[in-house]
Design a protein around this motif. Structure first.
Motif, PDB file in Angstrom:
ATOM      1  N   LEU A   1      -7.613   5.330  -5.574  1.00  0.00           N
ATOM      2  CA  LEU A   1      -7.916   4.628  -4.335  1.00  0.00           C
ATOM      3  C   LEU A   1      -8.248   3.167  -4.598  1.00  0.00           C
ATOM      4  CD1 LEU A   1      -8.569   4.527  -1.284  1.00  0.00           C
ATOM      5  CD2 LEU A   1     -10.867   5.367  -1.853  1.00  0.00           C
ATOM      6  N   GLN A   2      -9.121   2.929  -5.562  1.00  0.00           N
ATOM      7  CA  GLN A   2      -9.511   1.559  -5.892  1.00  0.00           C
ATOM      8  C   GLN A   2      -8.336   0.750  -6.408  1.00  0.00           C
ATOM      9  OE1 GLN A   2     -12.308  -0.032  -5.186  1.00  0.00           O
ATOM     10  NE2 GLN A   2     -13.070   1.845  -4.223  1.00  0.00           N
ATOM     11  N   SER A   3      -7.466   1.392  -7.163  1.00  0.00           N
ATOM     12  CA  SER A   3      -6.286   0.706  -7.695  1.00  0.00           C
ATOM     13  C   SER A   3      -5.373   0.234  -6.567  1.00  0.00           C
ATOM     14  CB  SER A   3      -5.518   1.638  -8.641  1.00  0.00           C
ATOM     15  OG  SER A   3      -4.299   1.046  -9.050  1.00  0.00           O
TER      16      SER A   3
ATOM     17  N   PRO B   1     -10.659  -1.836   4.008  1.00  0.00           N
ATOM     18  CA  PRO B   1      -9.417  -1.412   3.349  1.00  0.00           C
ATOM     19  C   PRO B   1      -9.523  -0.064   2.656  1.00  0.00           C
ATOM     20  CG  PRO B   1     -10.451  -3.251   2.171  1.00  0.00           C
ATOM     21  CD  PRO B   1     -11.168  -3.112   3.467  1.00  0.00           C
ATOM     22  N   VAL B   2     -10.687   0.290   2.151  1.00  0.00           N
ATOM     23  CA  VAL B   2     -10.844   1.577   1.475  1.00  0.00           C
ATOM     24  C   VAL B   2     -10.611   2.718   2.463  1.00  0.00           C
ATOM     25  CG1 VAL B   2     -12.462   3.114   0.304  1.00  0.00           C
ATOM     26  CG2 VAL B   2     -12.391   0.688  -0.298  1.00  0.00           C
ATOM     27  N   LEU B   3     -11.256   2.657   3.620  1.00  0.00           N
ATOM     28  CA  LEU B   3     -11.079   3.683   4.636  1.00  0.00           C
ATOM     29  C   LEU B   3      -9.645   3.678   5.157  1.00  0.00           C
ATOM     30  CD1 LEU B   3     -12.240   5.872   6.461  1.00  0.00           C
ATOM     31  CD2 LEU B   3     -12.945   4.064   8.064  1.00  0.00           C
ATOM     32  N   GLY B   4      -9.081   2.480   5.321  1.00  0.00           N
ATOM     33  CA  GLY B   4      -7.720   2.378   5.810  1.00  0.00           C
ATOM     34  C   GLY B   4      -6.722   3.036   4.879  1.00  0.00           C
ATOM     35  N   VAL B   5      -6.855   2.781   3.585  1.00  0.00           N
ATOM     36  CA  VAL B   5      -5.955   3.390   2.601  1.00  0.00           C
ATOM     37  C   VAL B   5      -6.151   4.902   2.572  1.00  0.00           C
ATOM     38  CG1 VAL B   5      -5.421   3.568   0.130  1.00  0.00           C
ATOM     39  CG2 VAL B   5      -5.732   1.316   1.188  1.00  0.00           C
ATOM     40  N   GLU B   6      -7.388   5.358   2.663  1.00  0.00           N
ATOM     41  CA  GLU B   6      -7.662   6.795   2.701  1.00  0.00           C
ATOM     42  C   GLU B   6      -6.965   7.453   3.894  1.00  0.00           C
ATOM     43  OE1 GLU B   6     -11.965   6.961   2.690  1.00  0.00           O
ATOM     44  OE2 GLU B   6     -11.976   7.671   0.614  1.00  0.00           O
ATOM     45  N   ASN B   7      -7.043   6.803   5.063  1.00  0.00           N
ATOM     46  CA  ASN B   7      -6.435   7.365   6.270  1.00  0.00           C
ATOM     47  C   ASN B   7      -4.911   7.402   6.173  1.00  0.00           C
ATOM     48  OD1 ASN B   7      -8.925   7.782   7.474  1.00  0.00           O
ATOM     49  ND2 ASN B   7      -8.917   5.834   8.573  1.00  0.00           N
ATOM     50  N   ILE B   8      -4.338   6.349   5.610  1.00  0.00           N
ATOM     51  CA  ILE B   8      -2.882   6.313   5.443  1.00  0.00           C
ATOM     52  C   ILE B   8      -2.441   7.398   4.467  1.00  0.00           C
ATOM     53  CG2 ILE B   8      -0.936   4.954   4.589  1.00  0.00           C
ATOM     54  CD1 ILE B   8      -2.457   2.449   5.563  1.00  0.00           C
ATOM     55  N   ALA B   9      -3.184   7.540   3.370  1.00  0.00           N
ATOM     56  CA  ALA B   9      -2.852   8.574   2.378  1.00  0.00           C
ATOM     57  C   ALA B   9      -2.941   9.963   2.993  1.00  0.00           C
ATOM     58  CB  ALA B   9      -3.782   8.457   1.180  1.00  0.00           C
ATOM     59  N   ALA B  10      -3.965  10.197   3.806  1.00  0.00           N
ATOM     60  CA  ALA B  10      -4.119  11.501   4.455  1.00  0.00           C
ATOM     61  C   ALA B  10      -2.953  11.773   5.401  1.00  0.00           C
ATOM     62  CB  ALA B  10      -5.443  11.556   5.216  1.00  0.00           C
ATOM     63  N   PHE B  11      -2.516  10.761   6.134  1.00  0.00           N
ATOM     64  CA  PHE B  11      -1.374  10.890   7.042  1.00  0.00           C
ATOM     65  C   PHE B  11      -0.108  11.272   6.278  1.00  0.00           C
ATOM     66  CE2 PHE B  11       2.236   8.490   9.039  1.00  0.00           C
ATOM     67  CZ  PHE B  11       2.410   9.327  10.139  1.00  0.00           C
TER      68      PHE B  11
ATOM     69  N   ASN C   1       4.186  12.669  14.299  1.00  0.00           N
ATOM     70  CA  ASN C   1       4.698  12.041  13.074  1.00  0.00           C
ATOM     71  C   ASN C   1       4.469  10.530  13.065  1.00  0.00           C
ATOM     72  OD1 ASN C   1       6.712  12.040  15.235  1.00  0.00           O
ATOM     73  ND2 ASN C   1       8.062  11.015  13.769  1.00  0.00           N
ATOM     74  N   VAL C   2       3.683  10.041  14.028  1.00  0.00           N
ATOM     75  CA  VAL C   2       3.397   8.604  14.120  1.00  0.00           C
ATOM     76  C   VAL C   2       1.901   8.360  13.948  1.00  0.00           C
ATOM     77  CG1 VAL C   2       3.502   6.550  15.591  1.00  0.00           C
ATOM     78  CG2 VAL C   2       5.379   8.212  15.636  1.00  0.00           C
ATOM     79  N   MET C   3       1.571   7.383  13.105  1.00  0.00           N
ATOM     80  CA  MET C   3       0.184   6.955  12.946  1.00  0.00           C
ATOM     81  C   MET C   3       0.109   5.468  13.270  1.00  0.00           C
ATOM     82  SD  MET C   3      -2.224   6.790   9.533  1.00  0.00           S
ATOM     83  CE  MET C   3      -3.788   5.890   9.565  1.00  0.00           C
ATOM     84  N   THR C   4      -0.817   5.101  14.146  1.00  0.00           N
ATOM     85  CA  THR C   4      -1.010   3.697  14.503  1.00  0.00           C
ATOM     86  C   THR C   4      -2.218   3.155  13.753  1.00  0.00           C
ATOM     87  OG1 THR C   4      -0.106   4.054  16.717  1.00  0.00           O
ATOM     88  CG2 THR C   4      -1.415   2.073  16.380  1.00  0.00           C
ATOM     89  N   ILE C   5      -2.045   1.977  13.158  1.00  0.00           N
ATOM     90  CA  ILE C   5      -3.144   1.330  12.467  1.00  0.00           C
ATOM     91  C   ILE C   5      -3.115  -0.155  12.794  1.00  0.00           C
ATOM     92  CG2 ILE C   5      -1.829   0.883  10.335  1.00  0.00           C
ATOM     93  CD1 ILE C   5      -4.482   1.507   8.813  1.00  0.00           C
ATOM     94  N   THR C   6      -4.281  -0.764  12.915  1.00  0.00           N
ATOM     95  CA  THR C   6      -4.308  -2.187  13.228  1.00  0.00           C
ATOM     96  C   THR C   6      -4.591  -3.002  11.970  1.00  0.00           C
ATOM     97  OG1 THR C   6      -6.690  -2.339  13.722  1.00  0.00           O
ATOM     98  CG2 THR C   6      -5.214  -1.659  15.526  1.00  0.00           C
TER      99      THR C   6
ATOM    100  N   ILE D   1       0.831  -1.204   0.000  1.00  0.00           N
ATOM    101  CA  ILE D   1       0.000   0.000   0.000  1.00  0.00           C
ATOM    102  C   ILE D   1       0.868   1.257   0.000  1.00  0.00           C
ATOM    103  CG2 ILE D   1      -1.643   1.351   1.378  1.00  0.00           C
ATOM    104  CD1 ILE D   1      -2.812  -1.337   2.346  1.00  0.00           C
ATOM    105  N   LEU D   2       1.866   1.294   0.875  1.00  0.00           N
ATOM    106  CA  LEU D   2       2.739   2.467   0.960  1.00  0.00           C
ATOM    107  C   LEU D   2       3.497   2.704  -0.339  1.00  0.00           C
ATOM    108  CD1 LEU D   2       4.251   2.138   4.556  1.00  0.00           C
ATOM    109  CD2 LEU D   2       2.441   3.675   3.782  1.00  0.00           C
ATOM    110  N   SER D   3       4.014   1.644  -0.932  1.00  0.00           N
ATOM    111  CA  SER D   3       4.768   1.790  -2.179  1.00  0.00           C
ATOM    112  C   SER D   3       3.885   2.303  -3.305  1.00  0.00           C
ATOM    113  CB  SER D   3       5.403   0.450  -2.563  1.00  0.00           C
ATOM    114  OG  SER D   3       6.320   0.026  -1.575  1.00  0.00           O
ATOM    115  N   ASP D   4       2.646   1.833  -3.357  1.00  0.00           N
ATOM    116  CA  ASP D   4       1.719   2.324  -4.374  1.00  0.00           C
ATOM    117  C   ASP D   4       1.367   3.793  -4.138  1.00  0.00           C
ATOM    118  OD1 ASP D   4       1.665  -0.027  -5.761  1.00  0.00           O
ATOM    119  OD2 ASP D   4      -0.275  -0.705  -5.017  1.00  0.00           O
ATOM    120  N   LEU D   5       1.199   4.168  -2.873  1.00  0.00           N
ATOM    121  CA  LEU D   5       0.880   5.564  -2.567  1.00  0.00           C
ATOM    122  C   LEU D   5       2.038   6.490  -2.939  1.00  0.00           C
ATOM    123  CD1 LEU D   5      -0.938   5.205   0.875  1.00  0.00           C
ATOM    124  CD2 LEU D   5      -1.967   5.808  -1.325  1.00  0.00           C
TER     125      LEU D   5
END
Length: 274
Positions: A240-242, A220-230, A207-212, A75-79
């Protein structure tokens, strides 16, 4: 990401071949009181790692083994690829350069960190290490840290099967044998509960975001959105869908042999919680 993991797969495959010729009691070594696999890590590499100058725009993915770091790393690499395309009007250099350096910070050779200094920003770096065993520049320069945690019961279950399928790690004849090791701090990369306790000291840092693992799997859609926002990355619905589709268990398992070599057959065993 798939085409760029040749070095990843080569290192894993070589480690597995080497470990196959070793006795069980030779597979791990201790460094600062924590066990690590000898075919992946070394004291020399740990000492060399201390000199790495981490940048403020680096992205650090911290997670204990079997918490989902390979999944979230996708996910991070794609973002980052999307970010580079948007801001620099070019295809991501991550695919061509960065992931050719083994993404886990503590795995490699002593020259790895000098090579990393030449890589373009932003760099995506994975690690299973405790915060006190990481380069101090990570915290001094306030790199973005995504802290990934998972239910310890699922971590233990996954680690048990993983250990029995990976020759660089000690195998266990029974679950009871493994569970004793898991609960008595005899695991590679240390004790999971100490890992959570130490990282919890940084959980409130800006500078730290915790995710479970569980919340990301549930939505996963909300999770990716939150990571991208961070990370400060805006996504279109199509982007997002990709990201969500490319990081799905089915997609990653399909490409596992190409991206992770022999490791992939063990890594992508199941995608379950509870």
């Amino acid at each position: 990401m798939e085409k760029s993991r040749k070095k990843f797969a080569d290192i894993i495959d070589k480690a597995m071949v080497t470990a196959n010729a070793m006795n069980r009691d030779e597979l791990l070594f201790s460094y600062k009181g924590i066990l690590y696999p000898v075919t992946f890590c070394s004291p020399e590499v740990f000492r060399a790692m201390e000199s790495l100058e981490v940048r403020s725009d680096d992205i650090i993915l911290a997670g204990y083994p079997k918490s989902g770091t390979n999944w979230v790393g996708q996910i991070l690499s794609d973002l980052v690829a999307i970010f580079e395309k948007k801001t620099q009007n070019k295809e991501s250099s991550v695919n061509d350069e960065e992931l050719e350096e083994f993404p886990y910070l503590e795995i490699g050779d002593t020259g790895k960190y000098e090579r990393m200094n030449k890589l373009p920003s932003p760099r995506v770096i994975f690690t299973h290490l405790l915060p006190e065993n990481l380069p101090k520049s990570i915290f001094k320069n306030k790199a973005k840290i995504l802290l990934l945690i998972r239910n310890p019961k699922d971590v233990a279950t996954s680690f048990y099967h993983f250990s029995n399928g990976m020759s660089p790690l000690p195998s266990y004849e029974t679950w009871d044998d493994f569970f004793i090791a898991f609960m008595t701090k005899k695991m590679p990369w240390g004790c999971y509960f100490e890992y959570l306790s130490e990282w919890n000291k940084y959980a409130d840092d800006e500078n730290v975001m915790t995710i479970t693992y569980e919340e990301l799997k549930k939505n996963p859609v909300l999770g990716v959105e939150n990571i991208a926002a961070f990370l400060g990355i805006s996504l279109t619905e199509k982007e997002l869908q990709s990201v969500v589709e490319r990081s799905s268990f089915q997609s990653m398992k399909k490409n596992a042999q190409k991206t992770h070599g022999a490791f992939g057959n063990v890594l992508f065993r199941k995608e379950v919680t509870g």
